[in-house]
Structure formats: structure tokens, C-alpha cells
Design a protein around this motif. Sequence first.
Motif: not given
Length: 341
Positions: A5-9, A56-58, A331-334
Motif C-alpha cells: 500500500r502507498l499514499r500519493l498525496g 483503498f481508492d484504487h 486530509s484524505s478523501s472519504s
Amino acid sequence: GLVVRLRLGATSLAFVSCHLAAHSHMLSRRNHNCSELLRETASALGPRHLTAAAQFDHVFWLGDLNYRTDLNAAAAAAGEEAPFPTDEEHHGQVLRLVEQGDWGELLGADQLAASRAAGEAFVGFEEGPIAFAPTFKVERSSELVYQQKRIPSYCDRVLWKSAAGLRGAVSQTSLAALPRVSTSDHKPVVATFSLTPSEALRGTMQEVRSGGSRGSRGSSRKSSLFGNVSSSFAAGSASFTGSRAYASLDVVRPTVRIRGLSASELVDMDYTGGCDPYCVVSANPYELLYCAAHEHVLKKGEAAASTVKHGQDCTWPDDEVQRCSCSSSSSSSSRSSSSSR
């Protein structure tokens, strides 16, 4: 299997790589491998009720998935008799389709496509159009030469899945095999994607400041934790002394309420029959959900509904579903999902 897993922004991503059970007759085992991998990695990634496919988002899933070409199974699904009683005949027909470039016919007999259509594996995942020859099982050569002992198949795949609110944010820009690579009995597959970043969740606060010597006393302004503030938020009130003083900062948290929650046709889970369902609503990121009643971020971002005893068809009263707020500390989207047990 492996999940990274990782977070890009503000965008959360996961990459799943695995090698599933081999051989054509192991289809059920391959499908089980997928659910097993997701289940066993869930607690290490985040909310324990959400697998990598949901939190996750994607999610991008790639590897030697080992799903095979089976013309006989495709015929049986269409209500026809198996047209190729021997492996030699089956192999010969698949080779003819490869030589003709009839990718549609081959993919119509693809086990992965059939499993997805039946909801047995990779539910909700997408796959780009395949316009190349099967990548397995080949000689270790810079030419595309298939071995006789295995039916040529699309074993090497790349799929992806986006959260419900983000479908369309990922688009595949290319998908190709590399037939000249000769280091394996598989030909590698490479895919590229275009990704629209997720929007950050913007928390808001109300700040009231005395003007002191630089402005009029009691003047106010609005500010944001992460960006601009909508003008619809009401100003607080406070009195100050001195040249520079601040009121308390009031964070505006939208309230999340779930009404009319129900479940039907649940399977028997108890040894005496029936089940005792409850519902958990999880958020991504987990810090998003905030319990206003107890002034804390919900552990692992999970809001729960009460257990219904012996209920296979049940409805939860609205007051038994935990009410929560969106925490502005994130600070992340829902993204949210629900699961029942």
C-alpha cells in the motif's frame, strides 16, 4: 501473495501480486486463493472488516493468475457438448485460433472472465481489452512457440478496482505482451494507466480575532485547516481583551447518519441454524469517522450497529446505528464501505 500500500498525496493505492494455483482443473482453488489472500492481509492493512479490495481508492492486481483457456467449459456453459474430447484436439483448436488472431473466441473461453461474470472472483475489478496472443505456456525463446503439454492460456493478467465514488479516475492507456522476452515459460505483460488524483478532505474552522491596534475590535475572519472555507458556515462569538486574542476554534464536522438499515436472505451461520447479524460501517481513511458523543476518533474507523438475534431478515432501528461525524483531522478523501457478519 503480496499486498503493498502507498499514499500519493490524498490518493490511497494498493498493489496486489500473487501466483495462484496451477492447472486447468484447479479453477475453484484459484478463486479460493483470491479470497484467502484478501482475508489474511486485511487486518494488517487497516480496518479489520475491509479487505484490500475495499479500503483503498484504487487497487491494482497483477501476476500469474493461472486462469486457463477452456473451450469445452465454454461450450458446456452454452448448453453444448464438449467439442474436444482429447487434450490434443483441444490444443490444436486453440493453436488455430491463435494463428487466426481470434482473441475474442479465446477470451470467450477464458476461466477468469467466466469467474468474474459469475461473481466467483475479482468482483468489481476491471480489465482492459486484450489484443494479443496467450502468454503461457511457451518455449524459452524470442519467438512465440507454445509447448504441447499445456493449452495456450492468458495466465498473466493486470486488473484494477476503484472505490465507488472514484470509478473513472483510472484509465488504462496500454496493455501489451512482450513476446521477445525469453527468460520464462510465460511472456510478460505490461500495462500503463492514467490516474486522476483524489481530492483532499477539507476540514474547516472558525476563527474570531480582535483587531487591536491594526483593526477594529471584534472583527472576524474565516480560515480553513486545509484550504478555502465555504461562506455558509456561521461565525462564532467571543469577547476579547488586549491587542491580540483568539477565540476557541470551532471545527465544523458534517454528521454521518444511516437510516433504514436492513438485511435480507442472510445465510445460516449458527450450528443450530440462523445467524446473529450486525453491521459495521468503515471509512477510508479510518481517522475520518469521529464519535461526537464521546469526543474521539473511532477506533479503526468503524461505526457499529447492534446485533440482531436470530435474524436472517431484519431491520435495525435508526437509534441503534451509531451516529458519527467526519473528523477534520484527516486530509484524505472519504470512501466508505459496510460489511455484515
